[in-house]
Design a protein around this motif. Sequence first.
Motif, PDB file in Angstrom:
ATOM      1  N   MET A 195       0.836  -1.213   0.000  1.00 60.01           N
ATOM      2  CA  MET A 195       0.000   0.000   0.000  1.00 60.01           C
ATOM      3  C   MET A 195       0.866   1.258   0.000  1.00 60.01           C
ATOM      4  O   MET A 195       0.779   2.098  -0.858  1.00 60.01           O
ATOM      5  N   ILE A 196       1.743   1.383   1.018  1.00 64.36           N
ATOM      6  CA  ILE A 196       2.695   2.496   1.078  1.00 64.36           C
ATOM      7  C   ILE A 196       4.080   1.904   1.292  1.00 64.36           C
ATOM      8  O   ILE A 196       4.284   1.101   2.206  1.00 64.36           O
ATOM      9  N   LYS A 197       5.003   2.301   0.459  1.00 67.88           N
ATOM     10  CA  LYS A 197       6.365   1.774   0.589  1.00 67.88           C
ATOM     11  C   LYS A 197       7.382   2.903   0.510  1.00 67.88           C
ATOM     12  O   LYS A 197       7.373   3.683  -0.438  1.00 67.88           O
ATOM     13  N   PHE A 198       8.227   2.986   1.524  1.00 66.30           N
ATOM     14  CA  PHE A 198       9.381   3.888   1.504  1.00 66.30           C
ATOM     15  C   PHE A 198      10.602   3.049   1.138  1.00 66.30           C
ATOM     16  O   PHE A 198      10.903   2.062   1.818  1.00 66.30           O
ATOM     17  N   ASP A 199      11.287   3.440   0.096  1.00 62.80           N
ATOM     18  CA  ASP A 199      12.438   2.676  -0.381  1.00 62.80           C
ATOM     19  C   ASP A 199      13.692   3.544  -0.355  1.00 62.80           C
ATOM     20  O   ASP A 199      13.887   4.398  -1.215  1.00 62.80           O
ATOM     21  N   LYS A 200      14.505   3.367   0.699  1.00 62.17           N
ATOM     22  CA  LYS A 200      15.761   4.096   0.870  1.00 62.17           C
ATOM     23  C   LYS A 200      15.557   5.608   0.718  1.00 62.17           C
ATOM     24  O   LYS A 200      16.261   6.288  -0.019  1.00 62.17           O
ATOM     25  N   VAL A 201      14.582   6.127   1.466  1.00 64.57           N
ATOM     26  CA  VAL A 201      14.184   7.534   1.361  1.00 64.57           C
ATOM     27  C   VAL A 201      15.077   8.411   2.234  1.00 64.57           C
ATOM     28  O   VAL A 201      15.339   8.107   3.402  1.00 64.57           O
ATOM     29  N   ASN A 202      15.535   9.509   1.649  1.00 64.45           N
ATOM     30  CA  ASN A 202      16.324  10.517   2.355  1.00 64.45           C
ATOM     31  C   ASN A 202      15.694  11.891   2.149  1.00 64.45           C
ATOM     32  O   ASN A 202      15.106  12.161   1.093  1.00 64.45           O
TER      33      ASN A 202
ATOM     34  N   THR B 174       7.428  -0.635   4.801  1.00 68.21           N
ATOM     35  CA  THR B 174       6.247  -1.017   4.029  1.00 68.21           C
ATOM     36  C   THR B 174       5.044  -1.030   4.958  1.00 68.21           C
ATOM     37  O   THR B 174       5.073  -1.688   6.003  1.00 68.21           O
ATOM     38  N   ILE B 175       3.995  -0.300   4.585  1.00 67.25           N
ATOM     39  CA  ILE B 175       2.746  -0.259   5.346  1.00 67.25           C
ATOM     40  C   ILE B 175       1.697  -0.972   4.516  1.00 67.25           C
ATOM     41  O   ILE B 175       1.451  -0.603   3.354  1.00 67.25           O
ATOM     42  N   HIS B 176       1.083  -2.006   5.064  1.00 69.85           N
ATOM     43  CA  HIS B 176       0.136  -2.824   4.316  1.00 69.85           C
ATOM     44  C   HIS B 176      -1.255  -2.194   4.298  1.00 69.85           C
ATOM     45  O   HIS B 176      -1.635  -1.462   5.217  1.00 69.85           O
ATOM     46  N   LYS B 177      -2.006  -2.516   3.280  1.00 69.96           N
ATOM     47  CA  LYS B 177      -3.369  -1.996   3.150  1.00 69.96           C
ATOM     48  C   LYS B 177      -4.218  -2.453   4.332  1.00 69.96           C
ATOM     49  O   LYS B 177      -4.210  -3.611   4.718  1.00 69.96           O
ATOM     50  N   GLY B 178      -4.931  -1.513   4.917  1.00 71.62           N
ATOM     51  CA  GLY B 178      -5.878  -1.826   5.976  1.00 71.62           C
ATOM     52  C   GLY B 178      -5.293  -1.959   7.364  1.00 71.62           C
ATOM     53  O   GLY B 178      -6.027  -2.240   8.316  1.00 71.62           O
ATOM     54  N   GLU B 179      -3.989  -1.726   7.537  1.00 74.18           N
ATOM     55  CA  GLU B 179      -3.409  -1.848   8.868  1.00 74.18           C
ATOM     56  C   GLU B 179      -3.271  -0.479   9.532  1.00 74.18           C
ATOM     57  O   GLU B 179      -3.360   0.568   8.891  1.00 74.18           O
ATOM     58  N   ILE B 180      -3.062  -0.505  10.834  1.00 74.60           N
ATOM     59  CA  ILE B 180      -2.739   0.706  11.586  1.00 74.60           C
ATOM     60  C   ILE B 180      -1.259   0.612  11.942  1.00 74.60           C
ATOM     61  O   ILE B 180      -0.851  -0.230  12.729  1.00 74.60           O
TER      62      ILE B 180
ATOM     63  N   ILE C 109       9.035   6.659  -2.989  1.00 78.66           N
ATOM     64  CA  ILE C 109       7.830   6.434  -2.196  1.00 78.66           C
ATOM     65  C   ILE C 109       6.781   5.891  -3.148  1.00 78.66           C
ATOM     66  O   ILE C 109       6.442   6.531  -4.149  1.00 78.66           O
ATOM     67  N   ILE C 110       6.279   4.704  -2.843  1.00 79.22           N
ATOM     68  CA  ILE C 110       5.347   4.013  -3.738  1.00 79.22           C
ATOM     69  C   ILE C 110       4.016   3.839  -3.015  1.00 79.22           C
ATOM     70  O   ILE C 110       3.963   3.310  -1.903  1.00 79.22           O
ATOM     71  N   ILE C 111       2.947   4.311  -3.651  1.00 80.15           N
ATOM     72  CA  ILE C 111       1.598   4.168  -3.109  1.00 80.15           C
ATOM     73  C   ILE C 111       0.745   3.468  -4.151  1.00 80.15           C
ATOM     74  O   ILE C 111       0.643   3.922  -5.302  1.00 80.15           O
ATOM     75  N   ASN C 112       0.156   2.350  -3.747  1.00 77.78           N
ATOM     76  CA  ASN C 112      -0.649   1.544  -4.674  1.00 77.78           C
ATOM     77  C   ASN C 112       0.109   1.238  -5.962  1.00 77.78           C
ATOM     78  O   ASN C 112      -0.394   1.437  -7.079  1.00 77.78           O
ATOM     79  N   ASP C 113       1.353   0.805  -5.792  1.00 83.43           N
ATOM     80  CA  ASP C 113       2.223   0.382  -6.909  1.00 83.43           C
ATOM     81  C   ASP C 113       2.625   1.528  -7.838  1.00 83.43           C
ATOM     82  O   ASP C 113       3.131   1.282  -8.931  1.00 83.43           O
TER      83      ASP C 113
ATOM     84  N   SER D 229       2.301  13.733 -12.199  1.00 80.57           N
ATOM     85  CA  SER D 229       1.920  15.068 -12.668  1.00 80.57           C
ATOM     86  C   SER D 229       1.143  15.816 -11.591  1.00 80.57           C
ATOM     87  O   SER D 229       0.694  15.231 -10.602  1.00 80.57           O
ATOM     88  N   LYS D 230       0.951  17.126 -11.799  1.00 75.19           N
ATOM     89  CA  LYS D 230       0.192  17.929 -10.841  1.00 75.19           C
ATOM     90  C   LYS D 230      -1.255  17.437 -10.723  1.00 75.19           C
ATOM     91  O   LYS D 230      -1.833  17.429  -9.637  1.00 75.19           O
ATOM     92  N   THR D 231      -1.812  17.016 -11.863  1.00 70.64           N
ATOM     93  CA  THR D 231      -3.186  16.504 -11.847  1.00 70.64           C
ATOM     94  C   THR D 231      -3.285  15.238 -11.011  1.00 70.64           C
ATOM     95  O   THR D 231      -4.186  15.089 -10.180  1.00 70.64           O
ATOM     96  N   ASP D 232      -2.330  14.340 -11.212  1.00 68.14           N
ATOM     97  CA  ASP D 232      -2.330  13.092 -10.442  1.00 68.14           C
ATOM     98  C   ASP D 232      -2.012  13.349  -8.967  1.00 68.14           C
ATOM     99  O   ASP D 232      -2.492  12.625  -8.090  1.00 68.14           O
ATOM    100  N   LEU D 233      -1.209  14.385  -8.697  1.00 70.81           N
ATOM    101  CA  LEU D 233      -0.899  14.725  -7.313  1.00 70.81           C
ATOM    102  C   LEU D 233      -2.156  15.208  -6.588  1.00 70.81           C
ATOM    103  O   LEU D 233      -2.389  14.854  -5.431  1.00 70.81           O
ATOM    104  N   ARG D 234      -2.970  15.993  -7.266  1.00 73.53           N
ATOM    105  CA  ARG D 234      -4.231  16.442  -6.668  1.00 73.53           C
ATOM    106  C   ARG D 234      -5.128  15.245  -6.366  1.00 73.53           C
ATOM    107  O   ARG D 234      -5.774  15.187  -5.317  1.00 73.53           O
ATOM    108  N   LYS D 235      -5.170  14.292  -7.294  1.00 71.29           N
ATOM    109  CA  LYS D 235      -5.981  13.085  -7.076  1.00 71.29           C
ATOM    110  C   LYS D 235      -5.442  12.283  -5.898  1.00 71.29           C
ATOM    111  O   LYS D 235      -6.205  11.768  -5.077  1.00 71.29           O
ATOM    112  N   LEU D 236      -4.107  12.182  -5.828  1.00 70.31           N
ATOM    113  CA  LEU D 236      -3.490  11.458  -4.729  1.00 70.31           C
ATOM    114  C   LEU D 236      -3.856  12.084  -3.388  1.00 70.31           C
ATOM    115  O   LEU D 236      -4.246  11.380  -2.442  1.00 70.31           O
ATOM    116  N   ARG D 237      -3.738  13.399  -3.307  1.00 72.47           N
ATOM    117  CA  ARG D 237      -4.018  14.084  -2.045  1.00 72.47           C
ATOM    118  C   ARG D 237      -5.480  13.963  -1.634  1.00 72.47           C
ATOM    119  O   ARG D 237      -5.797  13.972  -0.443  1.00 72.47           O
TER     120      ARG D 237
END
Length: 341
Positions: A1-8, A27-33, A62-66, A73-81
């Motif tokens: 669901m959410i993955k941080f990969d060697k993020v600085n 890695t944060i799995h879908k549906g977990e706290i 940073i990977i969200i939903n693959d 893009s800015k359009t996709d960023l608005r959708k993401l937010r």
Amino acid sequence: MIKFDKVNKVFGTAERKVQAVKDVSLTIHKGEIFGIIGFSGAGKSTLLRMVNLLERPTSGRIIINDKEISTISKTDLRKLRSRIGMVFQSFNLLSSRNVEGNIAYPLKLAKVPKAERDRRVKELLQFVGLEDKAAKYPEQLSGGQKQRVGIARALATSPDILICDEATSALDPETTEEILNLLRKVNKEYNITILLITHEMHVIRSICSRVAVMEGGKVIEQGNVYDLFSNPKSRMTKTFISSILNDQLSHRLYEQLQKEHTGNFYRLIFTGNVSSRPVISQISKKYNLDFNIMYGSIHEIQDQLFGNLIVELIGLDSVVKKAVAELKEIVEVSEVLVNEG
């Protein structure tokens, strides 16, 4: 669901750099706290703000939903937010709008038709238990009620992810538990992934399934909450756990006990089914030892029992050593810790 990969994440210039996040992989799995805990300056808030690109990573992915989000893009960023809700420590409510208006605000920004807005606001007011507060303004609400409004507002656009930034640290203990119960309800009924940061270990124990411990921008330990409580590896994790288990004797009390008692002090950790067994009684009878319980507690963590005892074993040193060796086959045993602080 959410993955941080060697993020600085680095702030500042080449001459004066501050690295807030250092090579974090999670890695944060879908549906977990999932909880992230650390003291101020650990880098947890910066990491959280990168999920919706309020801060952009200096390097790493940073990977969200693959989907790798730093290149969208800015359009996709608005959708993401729009798919990520945020709950803040300071509530961040609009003082000029009433409860209904605060919850409806993100829907209005998204140009949702009024009839649909009204329906969704009514549904959320009922969900968070504030049907009778719709016309009230933030200044007329308690801290817990304000946070309920904040949660309802964060849920308005039906997000997949809910980010909680110290959502309970401004609340009293009773209200904190109410808000944590509400977050459990959000997770269960809407199947929303919750990513929260806190410096309060009791919040992690109460609500999270997994946790990462941060210090100096790095993740120094991560895993299942029960495993971290029962077998912490890092000094920082042990500090956080001790803050709620009170499993250390103060230096003054330890010195007093040494003067008044002749035995040896040990800390015993009981996990799983062992927590309900009369282990100490059986061992003391077998080896003809006396024992004093200096401290004891049993906690429920993730629907499992976690027992913690500090005991004095009284007898010949050679016999105590044999008893401790057998105890180590059943429970975790260590010399008692002295709190120098």
